[in-house]
Design a protein around this motif. Structure first.
Motif, PDB file in Angstrom:
ATOM      1  N   VAL A 288       0.839  -1.211   0.000  1.00  0.00           N
ATOM      2  CA  VAL A 288       0.000   0.000   0.000  1.00  0.00           C
ATOM      3  C   VAL A 288       0.866   1.249   0.000  1.00  0.00           C
ATOM      4  CG1 VAL A 288      -1.595   1.350   1.410  1.00  0.00           C
ATOM      5  CG2 VAL A 288      -1.987  -1.093   1.093  1.00  0.00           C
ATOM      6  N   THR A 289       1.936   1.237   0.783  1.00  0.00           N
ATOM      7  CA  THR A 289       2.804   2.418   0.863  1.00  0.00           C
ATOM      8  C   THR A 289       3.491   2.695  -0.470  1.00  0.00           C
ATOM      9  OG1 THR A 289       3.200   2.007   3.213  1.00  0.00           O
ATOM     10  CG2 THR A 289       4.760   3.438   2.070  1.00  0.00           C
TER      11      THR A 289
ATOM     12  N   GLY B 148       0.625   3.586  -3.168  1.00  0.00           N
ATOM     13  CA  GLY B 148       0.000   4.868  -2.821  1.00  0.00           C
ATOM     14  C   GLY B 148       0.961   6.030  -2.951  1.00  0.00           C
ATOM     15  N   THR B 149       2.209   5.823  -2.547  1.00  0.00           N
ATOM     16  CA  THR B 149       3.188   6.914  -2.628  1.00  0.00           C
ATOM     17  C   THR B 149       3.491   7.273  -4.075  1.00  0.00           C
ATOM     18  OG1 THR B 149       4.173   6.229  -0.528  1.00  0.00           O
ATOM     19  CG2 THR B 149       5.502   7.631  -1.953  1.00  0.00           C
TER      20      THR B 149
ATOM     21  N   ASN C   8       0.485   9.052  -5.508  1.00  0.00           N
ATOM     22  CA  ASN C   8       0.314  10.374  -4.918  1.00  0.00           C
ATOM     23  C   ASN C   8       1.352  11.357  -5.456  1.00  0.00           C
ATOM     24  OD1 ASN C   8       0.757  12.558  -2.879  1.00  0.00           O
ATOM     25  ND2 ASN C   8      -0.974  11.544  -1.894  1.00  0.00           N
TER      26      ASN C   8
ATOM     27  N   TRP D  45      -8.290  -0.651  -2.377  1.00  0.00           N
ATOM     28  CA  TRP D  45      -8.405   0.777  -2.683  1.00  0.00           C
ATOM     29  C   TRP D  45      -8.713   1.601  -1.438  1.00  0.00           C
ATOM     30  CZ3 TRP D  45      -6.203   1.517  -7.008  1.00  0.00           C
ATOM     31  CH2 TRP D  45      -6.358   0.621  -8.063  1.00  0.00           C
TER      32      TRP D  45
ATOM     33  N   TYR E 144      -7.236   1.610   1.273  1.00  0.00           N
ATOM     34  CA  TYR E 144      -5.995   2.121   1.856  1.00  0.00           C
ATOM     35  C   TYR E 144      -5.356   3.213   0.996  1.00  0.00           C
ATOM     36  CZ  TYR E 144      -5.862  -1.827   5.131  1.00  0.00           C
ATOM     37  OH  TYR E 144      -6.135  -2.725   6.132  1.00  0.00           O
ATOM     38  N   ILE E 145      -5.669   3.204  -0.307  1.00  0.00           N
ATOM     39  CA  ILE E 145      -4.924   4.064  -1.241  1.00  0.00           C
ATOM     40  C   ILE E 145      -5.705   5.309  -1.652  1.00  0.00           C
ATOM     41  CG2 ILE E 145      -3.870   4.136  -3.528  1.00  0.00           C
ATOM     42  CD1 ILE E 145      -3.306   1.150  -3.251  1.00  0.00           C
ATOM     43  N   ILE E 146      -6.947   5.121  -2.124  1.00  0.00           N
ATOM     44  CA  ILE E 146      -7.664   6.241  -2.746  1.00  0.00           C
ATOM     45  C   ILE E 146      -7.947   7.390  -1.792  1.00  0.00           C
ATOM     46  CG2 ILE E 146      -9.853   6.883  -3.827  1.00  0.00           C
ATOM     47  CD1 ILE E 146      -9.824   4.321  -5.330  1.00  0.00           C
TER      48      ILE E 146
ATOM     49  N   LEU F 158      -4.989   9.760  -1.706  1.00  0.00           N
ATOM     50  CA  LEU F 158      -4.451  10.423  -2.883  1.00  0.00           C
ATOM     51  C   LEU F 158      -4.702  11.920  -2.772  1.00  0.00           C
ATOM     52  CD1 LEU F 158      -5.439   8.060  -5.834  1.00  0.00           C
ATOM     53  CD2 LEU F 158      -3.196   8.382  -4.800  1.00  0.00           C
TER      54      LEU F 158
ATOM     55  N   TYR G  61       1.246   7.228   4.426  1.00  0.00           N
ATOM     56  CA  TYR G  61       0.630   5.941   4.077  1.00  0.00           C
ATOM     57  C   TYR G  61       1.028   4.859   5.076  1.00  0.00           C
ATOM     58  CZ  TYR G  61      -1.618   6.979  -0.357  1.00  0.00           C
ATOM     59  OH  TYR G  61      -2.488   7.448  -1.312  1.00  0.00           O
TER      60      TYR G  61
ATOM     61  N   ASN H 209      -7.971   4.809   7.801  1.00  0.00           N
ATOM     62  CA  ASN H 209      -8.715   4.213   6.696  1.00  0.00           C
ATOM     63  C   ASN H 209      -8.996   2.734   6.949  1.00  0.00           C
ATOM     64  OD1 ASN H 209      -8.917   6.542   5.077  1.00  0.00           O
ATOM     65  ND2 ASN H 209      -6.808   6.267   4.361  1.00  0.00           N
TER      66      ASN H 209
END
Length: 295
Positions: A78-79, A82-83, A86, A140, A142-144, A147, A207, A213
């Motif tokens: 996820v990190t 997501g990073t 982002n 998603w 964890y990610i969206i 963002l 993240y 989340n």
């Protein structure tokens, strides 16, 4: 004059060393406390040299090491994803805002600044993510929501582009026929490594440390990130303690390492970040100074 300068440097170094020690002491105390026996913590409090050491807190956390490892893998995935997403969006937003000839530049700048002051609120956000985007119990979740998590990063990167990329360089590239995509990828980004590394580190930290989340959108045990799993373990210990104190089914002779577990959880959550931080340190300082102060 030279002697005064040397004396000033010595005093400055001494003060900085003292400040560095003061910053390190709480973390050292955190690590030592995570290895301290629970009764020793209760009777004598937090000490750098405890009378009795214990691994009970880590034994409790690692009783199911497979779950811990799986949660670490989820957090790393996820990190990383997501990073990257982002930072990619942040660059795409910040670069056009740094161009003075962008049509509607003030409107877009106001839009991003407005989100620093106001947001939709918790309940509308939850309804939107769960009933419109249906991200509950998906990766998603964890990610969206994270963002473009901070307009501050966009402004910081835009400021770096504006103040550190000479306009003459971009104009020369345009005269040679370079497109905006080529200018961004071949000229601007290679000259902006400090700010990109800084934003990458800050976003990655957000993240990695995010457990909100997971708390809101994840209720499957197999999908817990490391922060969500550690938070759940902490809640479980508090639940067992409350039952023990009320004389429920738990034997009161059992000593649950509640305080030590909090320290062990903090250590386990911070270790991976501490391992990668030295690689970003030199860029982090330069990026913060140039990108934020000049803004």
């Amino acid at each position: 004059m030279v002697e005064r300068k040397i004396s000033f440097q010595i005093m400055a170094n001494i003060i900085l060393i003292i400040l560095a020690i003061l910053c390190l002491l709480p973390f050292i105390l955190l690590i030592v406390s995570s290895f301290t026996d629970e009764l020793t913590l209760t009777h004598y409090g937090y000490r750098f040299f405890p009378k009795k050491l214990s691994l009970d807190a880590y034994r409790y956390l690692l009783v199911d090491s497979t779950t811990i490892i799986k949660s670490y893998i989820i957090s790393f995935g996820v990190t990383i994803v997501g990073t990257l997403a982002n930072v990619f969006l942040t660059v795409l937003f910040a670069y056009p805002l740094s161009r003075k000839d962008l049509p509607g530049r003030q409107i877009f700048s106001f839009f991003i600044f407005f989100t620093m002051l106001f947001n939709g609120g918790l309940v509308p956000s939850y309804i939107m993510w769960t009933q419109v985007f249906h991200i509950k119990n998906t990766w998603w979740a964890y990610i969206i929501p994270g963002l473009m998590m901070s307009a501050f990063y966009v402004i910081m990167m835009r400021t770096y582009f504006t103040t550190n990329i000479p306009e003459a360089v971009i104009e020369a590239a345009r005269m040679d026929g370079a497109t905006e995509r080529h200018i961004l990828t071949s000229i601007v980004l290679p000259m902006s490594i400090p700010i990109v590394a800084t934003v990458t580190l800050l976003v990655g930290l957000s993240y990695w440390n995010d457990w909100i989340n997971g708390l809101y959108y994840i209720n499957k045990d197999t999908m817990y990130s490391i922060q969500s799993l550690l938070n759940k373990m902490l809640m479980d210990v508090q639940f067992l303690l409350s039952n023990a104190q009320s004389g429920a089914s738990i034997n009161q002779d059992i000593v649950l390492p509640s305080t030590g577990i909090k320290m062990a959880i903090a250590v386990m959550g911070a270790v991976p970040i501490l391992m990668i931080y030295p690689f970003f340190q030199k860029y982090f300082i330069k990026g913060i100074i140039i990108g934020a102060v000049k803004g």
